[in-house]
Design an enzyme around this catalytic site. Structure first.
Site, short mmCIF file in Angstrom:
data_model
loop_
_atom_site.label_atom_id
_atom_site.label_comp_id
_atom_site.label_asym_id
_atom_site.label_seq_id
_atom_site.Cartn_x
_atom_site.Cartn_y
_atom_site.Cartn_z
N LYS A 187 -16.57 -3.85 -14.88
CA LYS A 187 -15.56 -4.01 -13.81
C LYS A 187 -14.81 -2.71 -13.50
O LYS A 187 -14.45 -2.46 -12.36
CB LYS A 187 -14.57 -5.12 -14.17
CG LYS A 187 -15.20 -6.52 -14.11
CD LYS A 187 -14.16 -7.60 -14.38
CE LYS A 187 -14.82 -8.96 -14.46
NZ LYS A 187 -13.85 -10.04 -14.67
N ALA B 52 -2.73 -7.90 -22.59
CA ALA B 52 -2.58 -6.75 -21.69
C ALA B 52 -3.92 -6.05 -21.51
O ALA B 52 -3.97 -4.84 -21.31
CB ALA B 52 -1.53 -5.78 -22.25
N GLY B 53 -5.01 -6.81 -21.59
CA GLY B 53 -6.34 -6.26 -21.36
C GLY B 53 -6.73 -6.40 -19.90
O GLY B 53 -5.88 -6.63 -19.02
N GLY B 54 -8.02 -6.27 -19.63
CA GLY B 54 -8.50 -6.28 -18.25
C GLY B 54 -8.17 -7.56 -17.51
O GLY B 54 -7.78 -7.52 -16.33
N SER C 110 -22.53 -17.81 -12.60
CA SER C 110 -22.34 -17.41 -11.19
C SER C 110 -23.52 -17.78 -10.29
O SER C 110 -23.30 -18.25 -9.16
CB SER C 110 -22.04 -15.92 -11.09
OG SER C 110 -20.77 -15.67 -11.65
N ASN D 232 -14.29 -7.06 -9.31
CA ASN D 232 -15.29 -8.08 -9.68
C ASN D 232 -16.14 -8.50 -8.48
O ASN D 232 -17.05 -9.31 -8.64
CB ASN D 232 -14.62 -9.31 -10.32
CG ASN D 232 -14.02 -10.25 -9.30
OD1 ASN D 232 -13.66 -9.83 -8.20
ND2 ASN D 232 -13.90 -11.51 -9.66
N GLY E 12 -10.05 -22.06 -18.51
CA GLY E 12 -10.30 -21.17 -17.39
C GLY E 12 -11.52 -21.49 -16.54
O GLY E 12 -11.92 -20.66 -15.72
N ASP F 211 -10.31 -12.36 -9.38
CA ASP F 211 -10.00 -13.12 -10.61
C ASP F 211 -8.59 -13.72 -10.59
O ASP F 211 -8.40 -14.92 -10.83
CB ASP F 211 -10.13 -12.21 -11.85
CG ASP F 211 -11.58 -12.02 -12.28
OD1 ASP F 211 -12.42 -12.89 -11.98
OD2 ASP F 211 -11.87 -11.00 -12.93
N ASN G 195 2.42 -8.87 -25.31
CA ASN G 195 1.15 -8.48 -25.94
C ASN G 195 1.37 -8.23 -27.43
O ASN G 195 2.46 -7.83 -27.84
CB ASN G 195 0.59 -7.22 -25.26
CG ASN G 195 -0.85 -6.98 -25.62
OD1 ASN G 195 -1.65 -7.93 -25.64
ND2 ASN G 195 -1.21 -5.75 -25.92
N LYS H 111 1.22 -1.50 -25.16
CA LYS H 111 0.23 -1.66 -24.08
C LYS H 111 0.83 -2.45 -22.92
O LYS H 111 0.57 -2.17 -21.75
CB LYS H 111 -0.99 -2.42 -24.61
CG LYS H 111 -2.07 -1.53 -25.14
CD LYS H 111 -3.39 -2.30 -25.08
CE LYS H 111 -4.25 -1.98 -26.25
NZ LYS H 111 -5.38 -2.90 -26.38
#
Ligand code: NDP
Length: 272
Positions: free
Chosen positions: A68, A130-132, A19, A89, A240, A104, A153, A158
């Protein structure tokens, strides 16, 4: 001459973060006088680190792993996409307010549609995980009006819980486990699991990848088993890195009101 405005990325660990490089390049390109640094916050000291930074003149901060969700709780105002993500974020400090946003998912959408030229509208979209990270992508993907938006997932419960939660915010999607993907195919398959970090393959049928599909892994800097499978199936693959640069560009615009050109930096970092 006045000191330049101060910005930071706050995380733990933080030394690896790209960053500072990204934001300092954007500043040079757009002629903005600012200083952007990496700040290591103690695992139990995120809030103190943010308040210290504000007291030292900080105008805004990016927030990364593992803070976050804490940033979400710290913000005094939240954007709708931050609310849907349950995570923040990007923080902006104005007077006594701490504005929380999440760039994001918008960064992902911009990378896919603008940089990679893959349509999302009216397409069949599958999001894995199915996470953050997955959570942050759902509202911006939904806003593009895909024909189908499916969340799958490893632990189906979840995905179902997340879909139920988002339904209350008007974000409708189908949730399932990997088993239920048999016999289906998609135009855009996004891997937002962390399986690639441990080189683990996902139990996905090859038939998932439609002939014109784009397979996108949120992870960058390596070829994951997911990407390798997609390549074997003959479809286009992306990592990504573009999302990372685009989410930074959106944060930069929120803070400074100018839009940097991401193309040269993306080419440079891809070359590296
Ligand atoms: P989390 O730990 O919150 O979520 C992990 C997810 O991955 C869960 O859904 C989990 O499934 C799934 N998972 C983990 N291992 C496996 C496996 N072996 N097989 C199947 N599913 C698995 O991680 P995040 O959401 O924070 O991050 C996900 C990825 O996104 C990371 O690789 C991260 O680096 C990347 N990322 C990239 C960004 C960018 O700018 N490019 C920004 C943010 C994240 P289960 O629920 O069953 O445990």
């Amino acid at each position: 001459m006045n000191d330049p405005d101060q910005y930071a990325v706050i995380g733990n660990p933080i030394a690896h973060s790209k960053s500072p490089l990204i934001h300092n390049r954007f500043a040079a390109q757009t002629g903005q006088a600012l200083r952007y640094v990496a700040l290591l916050a103690p695992l139990d000291g995120f809030t103190t680190s943010v308040h210290d930074f504000i007291a030292a003149g900080g105008r805004g901060a990016n927030v990364t792993v593992p803070f976050k969700e804490e940033a979400y709780r710290l913000a005094t105002q939240l954007s709708p996409r931050a609310r849907a993500a349950g995570a923040v974020n990007t923080l902006t400090f104005t007077g006594h307010e701490i504005l929380g946003d999440n760039t994001d998912g918008a960064g992902l959408v911009r990378d896919i549609s603008r940089n990679l030229g893959q349509p999302i509208r009216a397409q069949r979209v599958l999001l894995l995980g199915a996470g953050g990270a997955a959570r942050g992508c759902l509202q911006p993907l939904h806003e593009e009006s895909p024909a189908q938006l499916v969340l799958a997932n490893r632990t189906p419960g979840k995905a179902l819980a997340l879909a139920n939660e988002l339904q209350a915010q008007g974000i409708l999607l189908e949730a399932c486990g990997f088993d239920e993907l048999a016999g289906r195919s998609f135009d855009l398959i996004i891997n937002a699991t962390s399986a690639g970090l441990s080189d683990s393959a996902l139990a996905l049928p090859d038939s998932l990848f439609a002939a014109n599909a784009l397979a996108y892994d949120l992870l960058y800097g390596r070829v994951t088993p997911f990407m390798a499978q997609a390549r074997r199936c003959g479809v286009r693959v992306a990592d990504g890195l573009g999302m990372l640069i685009e989410q930074a560009a959106i944060a930069f615009t929120l803070w400074r009101g100018v839009q940097p050109d991401t193309t040269p930096l993306l080419a440079e970092l891809r070359g590296a």
